[in-house]
Design a protein around this motif. Structure first.
Motif, PDB file in Angstrom:
ATOM      1  N   LEU A  63      -3.480 -20.587  27.907  1.00 26.27           N
ATOM      2  CA  LEU A  63      -3.698 -18.892  27.579  1.00 26.27           C
ATOM      3  C   LEU A  63      -2.875 -18.235  26.509  1.00 26.27           C
ATOM      4  O   LEU A  63      -2.993 -17.337  25.698  1.00 26.27           O
ATOM      5  CB  LEU A  63      -3.669 -17.959  29.129  1.00 26.27           C
ATOM      6  N   VAL A  64      -1.707 -18.778  26.210  1.00 26.66           N
ATOM      7  CA  VAL A  64      -0.786 -18.152  25.488  1.00 26.66           C
ATOM      8  C   VAL A  64      -0.892 -18.294  24.235  1.00 26.66           C
ATOM      9  O   VAL A  64      -1.461 -18.004  22.655  1.00 26.66           O
ATOM     10  CB  VAL A  64       0.776 -18.921  25.964  1.00 26.66           C
ATOM     11  N   ALA A  65      -1.971 -19.717  23.781  1.00 25.16           N
ATOM     12  CA  ALA A  65      -2.955 -19.984  22.359  1.00 25.16           C
ATOM     13  C   ALA A  65      -3.892 -18.253  22.398  1.00 25.16           C
ATOM     14  O   ALA A  65      -3.832 -18.577  21.089  1.00 25.16           O
ATOM     15  CB  ALA A  65      -3.281 -20.777  22.806  1.00 25.16           C
ATOM     16  N   PHE A  66      -4.378 -18.437  23.471  1.00 28.54           N
ATOM     17  CA  PHE A  66      -4.818 -17.111  23.484  1.00 28.54           C
ATOM     18  C   PHE A  66      -4.469 -15.759  22.611  1.00 28.54           C
ATOM     19  O   PHE A  66      -5.073 -15.538  21.763  1.00 28.54           O
ATOM     20  CB  PHE A  66      -6.183 -17.186  24.558  1.00 28.54           C
ATOM     21  N   SER A  67      -3.591 -16.190  22.832  1.00 24.13           N
ATOM     22  CA  SER A  67      -3.296 -13.941  23.226  1.00 24.13           C
ATOM     23  C   SER A  67      -1.953 -14.384  21.340  1.00 24.13           C
ATOM     24  O   SER A  67      -2.119 -12.779  21.409  1.00 24.13           O
ATOM     25  CB  SER A  67      -1.807 -14.587  24.450  1.00 24.13           C
ATOM     26  N   ALA A  68      -1.625 -16.087  21.236  1.00 22.17           N
ATOM     27  CA  ALA A  68      -0.793 -15.747  20.180  1.00 22.17           C
ATOM     28  C   ALA A  68      -1.966 -15.406  18.490  1.00 22.17           C
ATOM     29  O   ALA A  68      -1.779 -14.979  17.494  1.00 22.17           O
ATOM     30  CB  ALA A  68      -0.225 -17.240  19.586  1.00 22.17           C
ATOM     31  N   VAL A  69      -3.360 -16.054  18.863  1.00 24.26           N
ATOM     32  CA  VAL A  69      -4.395 -15.964  18.488  1.00 24.26           C
ATOM     33  C   VAL A  69      -4.953 -14.693  18.090  1.00 24.26           C
ATOM     34  O   VAL A  69      -4.626 -13.645  17.477  1.00 24.26           O
ATOM     35  CB  VAL A  69      -5.718 -16.175  18.683  1.00 24.26           C
ATOM     36  N   CYS A  70      -4.427 -14.039  18.939  1.00 25.17           N
ATOM     37  CA  CYS A  70      -4.943 -12.462  19.013  1.00 25.17           C
ATOM     38  C   CYS A  70      -4.159 -11.553  18.914  1.00 25.17           C
ATOM     39  O   CYS A  70      -4.043 -10.491  18.156  1.00 25.17           O
ATOM     40  CB  CYS A  70      -4.801 -11.556  20.618  1.00 25.17           C
ATOM     41  N   ALA A  71      -2.578 -12.577  18.555  1.00 23.91           N
ATOM     42  CA  ALA A  71      -1.167 -10.943  18.138  1.00 23.91           C
ATOM     43  C   ALA A  71      -1.550 -11.343  16.487  1.00 23.91           C
ATOM     44  O   ALA A  71      -1.776 -10.099  16.077  1.00 23.91           O
ATOM     45  CB  ALA A  71      -0.057 -12.259  18.595  1.00 23.91           C
ATOM     46  N   LEU A  72      -1.689 -12.296  16.449  1.00 20.62           N
ATOM     47  CA  LEU A  72      -2.264 -12.474  14.901  1.00 20.62           C
ATOM     48  C   LEU A  72      -3.725 -11.316  14.176  1.00 20.62           C
ATOM     49  O   LEU A  72      -3.552 -11.143  12.979  1.00 20.62           O
ATOM     50  CB  LEU A  72      -2.219 -14.276  14.009  1.00 20.62           C
ATOM     51  N   ALA A  73      -4.469 -11.786  15.020  1.00 20.22           N
ATOM     52  CA  ALA A  73      -5.946 -10.946  14.760  1.00 20.22           C
ATOM     53  C   ALA A  73      -5.235  -8.924  14.924  1.00 20.22           C
ATOM     54  O   ALA A  73      -5.595  -8.376  13.663  1.00 20.22           O
ATOM     55  CB  ALA A  73      -6.667 -10.696  16.079  1.00 20.22           C
ATOM     56  N   LEU A  74      -3.963  -8.977  15.306  1.00 17.57           N
ATOM     57  CA  LEU A  74      -3.762  -7.347  15.371  1.00 17.57           C
ATOM     58  C   LEU A  74      -3.372  -7.391  14.324  1.00 17.57           C
ATOM     59  O   LEU A  74      -3.241  -5.892  13.919  1.00 17.57           O
ATOM     60  CB  LEU A  74      -2.765  -7.118  16.999  1.00 17.57           C
TER      61      LEU A  74
END
Length: 129
Positions: A63-74
């Motif tokens: 979940l943290v990995a997915f959230s990190a990818v989402c933060a980069l996408a932002l």
């Protein structure tokens, strides 16, 4: 005309990043506290899904990995929005949308792929214009 496509794409990319990233962080914290998947309005937010079939262990780390990818996408959405960095943002967004797609499929999230495809099409239209 390209700037219009980039800005619409930036909006979709930001929507995806925030819409999946924030629940991902909340879900990771909840999973660490309780040891079970967080539910939003009675529905499980993220669960093992296809990851389990692929042999990837489900947990807060995923979940943290997915959230990190989402933060980069932002971040890529911000770059995509600004005229001077739109092309760099477009390339970053395309790469990060591919990374997000792995999680959308792995978590079996129904809204990720259609919105992701829309973001890719809009970004490509911006690059072509």
């Amino acid at each position: 005309m390209a700037l219009i496509w980039f800005r619409i794409a930036a909006g979709v990319v930001a929507f995806l990043a925030l819409g999946f990233g924030i629940p991902g962080v909340i879900g990771a914290v909840h999973y660490l506290r309780v040891g079970e998947v967080w539910r939003l309005w009675g529905f499980p937010t993220y669960g093992p899904g296809m990851f389990e079939k692929w042999g990837v262990p489900f947990g807060a780390t995923l979940l943290v990995a997915f959230s990190a990818v989402c933060a980069l996408a932002l971040g890529s959405a911000v770059l995509l929005w600004l005229p001077g960095t739109a092309v760099v943002g477009a390339i970053a967004a395309l790469v990060l949308l591919l990374a997000q797609a792995v999680f959308w499929i792995g978590f079996e999230l129904p809204f990720g792929p259609p919105l992701g495809i829309a973001a890719v099409v809009l970004t490509v239209l911006g690059l072509a214009g």
